[in-house]
Design a protein around this motif. Structure first.
Motif, mmCIF file in Angstrom:
data_model
loop_
_atom_site.group_PDB
_atom_site.id
_atom_site.type_symbol
_atom_site.label_atom_id
_atom_site.label_comp_id
_atom_site.label_asym_id
_atom_site.label_seq_id
_atom_site.Cartn_x
_atom_site.Cartn_y
_atom_site.Cartn_z
ATOM 1 N N GLY A 232 37.231 -3.729 42.551
ATOM 2 C CA GLY A 232 38.112 -2.560 42.555
ATOM 3 C C GLY A 232 38.440 -1.301 41.859
ATOM 4 N N LEU A 233 37.478 -0.071 42.639
ATOM 5 C CA LEU A 233 37.548 1.364 41.609
ATOM 6 C C LEU A 233 38.858 1.412 40.646
ATOM 7 N N ILE A 234 38.353 1.697 39.347
ATOM 8 C CA ILE A 234 39.037 2.248 38.489
ATOM 9 C C ILE A 234 38.721 3.650 37.470
ATOM 10 N N GLN A 235 37.376 4.167 37.744
ATOM 11 C CA GLN A 235 37.108 5.536 36.956
ATOM 12 C C GLN A 235 35.619 5.233 37.327
ATOM 13 N N THR A 236 35.842 6.603 37.352
ATOM 14 C CA THR A 236 34.314 6.896 37.899
ATOM 15 C C THR A 236 33.478 8.422 37.015
ATOM 16 N N VAL A 237 32.520 8.286 36.328
ATOM 17 C CA VAL A 237 32.081 9.685 34.883
ATOM 18 C C VAL A 237 31.106 9.724 35.618
ATOM 19 N N SER A 238 30.601 11.649 34.983
ATOM 20 C CA SER A 238 29.575 11.916 35.108
ATOM 21 C C SER A 238 27.919 11.383 34.330
ATOM 22 N N THR A 239 27.240 10.812 34.115
ATOM 23 C CA THR A 239 26.251 10.380 33.552
ATOM 24 C C THR A 239 25.658 11.101 33.132
ATOM 25 N N LEU A 240 25.447 12.846 33.222
ATOM 26 C CA LEU A 240 25.206 14.580 32.996
ATOM 27 C C LEU A 240 25.864 14.747 31.921
ATOM 28 N N PRO A 241 25.527 16.111 31.160
ATOM 29 C CA PRO A 241 26.591 16.816 30.440
ATOM 30 C C PRO A 241 26.321 17.594 30.995
ATOM 31 N N ASP A 280 28.466 -7.550 23.282
ATOM 32 C CA ASP A 280 30.173 -7.177 22.644
ATOM 33 C C ASP A 280 30.641 -6.973 23.400
ATOM 34 N N GLY A 281 30.563 -5.953 24.621
ATOM 35 C CA GLY A 281 31.019 -5.483 25.751
ATOM 36 C C GLY A 281 31.647 -3.870 25.170
ATOM 37 N N ARG A 282 31.260 -3.616 23.993
ATOM 38 C CA ARG A 282 31.807 -2.342 24.170
ATOM 39 C C ARG A 282 30.995 -0.840 24.469
ATOM 40 N N PHE A 283 30.084 -0.875 24.612
ATOM 41 C CA PHE A 283 29.719 0.367 24.781
ATOM 42 C C PHE A 283 28.385 0.174 26.238
ATOM 43 N N VAL A 284 28.464 0.482 27.120
ATOM 44 C CA VAL A 284 27.760 1.162 28.022
ATOM 45 C C VAL A 284 26.630 1.985 28.264
ATOM 46 N N TYR A 285 25.298 1.424 29.007
ATOM 47 C CA TYR A 285 24.801 2.557 28.875
ATOM 48 C C TYR A 285 24.017 2.751 29.971
ATOM 49 N N GLY A 286 23.419 4.190 30.877
ATOM 50 C CA GLY A 286 22.901 4.418 31.500
ATOM 51 C C GLY A 286 21.755 4.967 31.867
ATOM 52 N N SER A 287 20.852 5.318 32.648
ATOM 53 C CA SER A 287 19.314 5.982 32.185
ATOM 54 C C SER A 287 19.509 7.609 33.147
ATOM 55 N N ASN A 288 18.902 8.489 33.101
ATOM 56 C CA ASN A 288 18.602 9.637 33.714
ATOM 57 C C ASN A 288 17.428 9.891 33.388
ATOM 58 N N ARG A 289 16.269 9.731 34.821
ATOM 59 C CA ARG A 289 15.778 10.368 35.371
ATOM 60 C C ARG A 289 15.564 11.790 35.236
ATOM 61 N N GLY A 290 15.386 12.830 34.763
ATOM 62 C CA GLY A 290 14.737 14.693 34.809
ATOM 63 C C GLY A 290 15.658 14.827 33.693
ATOM 64 N N ASP A 292 15.984 12.204 31.206
ATOM 65 C CA ASP A 292 15.512 11.862 30.776
ATOM 66 C C ASP A 292 15.997 11.395 29.305
ATOM 67 N N SER A 293 17.017 10.441 29.264
ATOM 68 C CA SER A 293 18.627 10.684 28.330
ATOM 69 C C SER A 293 18.908 9.304 28.683
ATOM 70 N N LEU A 294 19.134 8.004 27.475
ATOM 71 C CA LEU A 294 20.352 7.139 28.072
ATOM 72 C C LEU A 294 21.748 7.734 27.238
ATOM 73 N N VAL A 295 22.435 7.826 28.701
ATOM 74 C CA VAL A 295 23.965 7.388 27.924
ATOM 75 C C VAL A 295 24.237 7.046 28.025
ATOM 76 N N CYS A 296 25.454 6.896 26.466
ATOM 77 C CA CYS A 296 26.527 5.898 26.014
ATOM 78 C C CYS A 296 27.918 6.317 26.433
ATOM 79 N N PHE A 297 28.397 5.695 26.518
ATOM 80 C CA PHE A 297 29.742 5.369 26.812
ATOM 81 C C PHE A 297 30.671 4.159 26.032
ATOM 82 N N ALA A 298 32.032 4.659 25.221
ATOM 83 C CA ALA A 298 32.667 3.774 24.430
ATOM 84 C C ALA A 298 33.533 3.056 25.417
ATOM 85 N N ALA A 299 33.651 1.636 25.344
ATOM 86 C CA ALA A 299 34.005 0.986 26.887
ATOM 87 C C ALA A 299 35.557 0.192 25.678
ATOM 88 N N THR A 300 36.610 1.062 26.561
ATOM 89 C CA THR A 300 37.856 1.089 25.522
ATOM 90 C C THR A 300 38.611 0.125 27.092
#
Length: 376
Positions: A232-241, A280-290, A292-300
């Motif tokens: 079930g969808l809860i939230q959508t966020v961008s991986t880019l600045p 520990d479930g506190r942070f989520v990371y995703g990779s951007n190709r182009g 060329d970054s790892l985006v980091c989100f705090a999971a609360t």
């Protein structure tokens, strides 16, 4: 499959520096380049078999627990070609390997033999997806002209398989029957049109799932129903600045301030790839190709909040892996042929590049080996 092994009895990485110790074994090359790996069990032991996507279909390798040396068990031809991902499901001692055939638009299901080798594909076991969403249609080519299953991830209990189909903008749920070597459809959830779902990961609680979407460069948070295997969808966020223009090929910059490296699709300067949650479930990371970054989100709770971006010290980070200790992150930069070790601050989620890095041609997948132990 070509693979490079790094070996140390306690996790494959030096605790103080992050340096990797390379095993004194030559790379093993069988059946062409393998783009993904999965760890399996055989002959009464756990974690002693490695499965890989292979040019004809899928391959199995025995792991020497003392050296990390791989020995090729066998390779089988699959019904549907073009696999991009492999996973393993078990019920007791019976298991099956699932390959997600991005190119051919379906799933291959292969039973595992007692010694860890792969059985021949049984008639009726493969599953073909049909049709695409046809939303993402750049001037040249069409990423969604047909089904493109990109990955298959098992839930923590091994009851359900979640399959992200980039071409259809859907995430399928299948019930797993490892004893019969079959997947049974249990429905599908549509993502946003043109999102292009690629990979998933489960929160350690098992109650949330995080998904990364390749085409629109977003990350989704889902609730997970353990009894039905439904999302079930809860939230959508961008991986880019904020302000990053994913269509501006002339001016798009990566995280180091240099021209964005790809994927050079007519309508994209960036495409996402991999996603992982910290132990520990506190942070989520995703990779951007182009970018060329790892985006980091705090999971609360069930919400993600942006922490920041880290340059991957290379181009096209197709895959990355968080060490089980949570202290290190290894990033595979496919187009710059390098794997870079980052120190991870467990309190803040921040990543800091170390001097530890190795050359791996077209680095695509990083997988941590686990101790070989008798199965309970």
């Amino acid at each position: 499959m070509a693979t490079k092994c790094f070996y140390k009895r306690r996790g494959g990485i030096r605790k103080r520096t992050g340096a990797l110790i390379e095993a004194k074994t030559p790379p093993l090359e069988v059946d062409g380049a393998g783009s993904f790996l999965a760890l399996g069990h055989a002959a009464g032991y756990s974690n002693n078999v490695l499965y890989s996507v292979a040019k004809p279909g899928a391959a199995a390798f025995r792991i020497d627990p003392a050296t990390g040396l791989l020995a090729h068990l066998n390779t089988v031809k699959c019904d549907i070609s073009g696999a991009a991902h492999v996973s393993v499901a078990y019920r007791g001692l019976e298991g099956m390997v699932i390959t997600s055939a991005y190119g051919g638009g379906g799933l291959n299901v292969i039973k595992v033999c007692e010694d860890g080798s792969l059985a021949e594909v049984e008639p009726g076991a493969s599953i073909q997806h049909h049709g695409g969403s046809n939303v993402y249609q750049p001037a040249e080519g069409n990423e969604q002209e047909q089904a493109h299953p990109h990955s298959c991830f098992l839930d923590p209990e091994g009851r359900f398989a979640l399959v992200s189909d980039l071409g259809q903008d859907k995430i399928y749920t299948y019930a797993v029957d490892a004893s019969k070597g079959r997947l049974e459809p249990r429905g599908a959830l549509a993502t946003a049109p043109g999102a292009g779902p690629r990979h998933l990961c489960f929160h350690p609680s098992g109650q949330l799932v995080y998904g990364i979407n390749e085409l629109d460069c977003t990350m989704n948070v889902y609730s997970y129903d353990r009894e039905e295997g439904k999302l079930g969808l809860i939230q959508t966020v961008s991986t880019l600045p904020a302000g990053y223009n994913n269509r501006d090929h002339d001016n798009a910059k990566n995280a180091a301030g240099e021209p964005a490296t790809g994927p050079n699709r007519p309508q994209q300067t960036n495409a996402t790839a991999d996603i992982h949650v910290s132990p520990d479930g506190r942070f989520v990371y995703g990779s951007n190709r182009g970018h060329d970054s790892l985006v980091c989100f705090a999971a609360t709770g069930s919400q993600l909040e942006l922490v920041g971006f880290t340059y991957t010290e290379g181009a096209h980070p197709r895959n990355f892996s968080i060490h089980p200790s949570g202290d290190w992150v290894l990033i595979a930069n496919q187009d710059s042929d390098n794997v870079v070790v980052f120190r991870r601050d467990q309190a803040t989620g921040a990543l800091t590049a170390t001097d530890a890095r190795v050359t791996v041609k077209a680095a695509r997948c990083i997988f941590w080996g686990l101790p070989v132990e008798p199965r309970k």
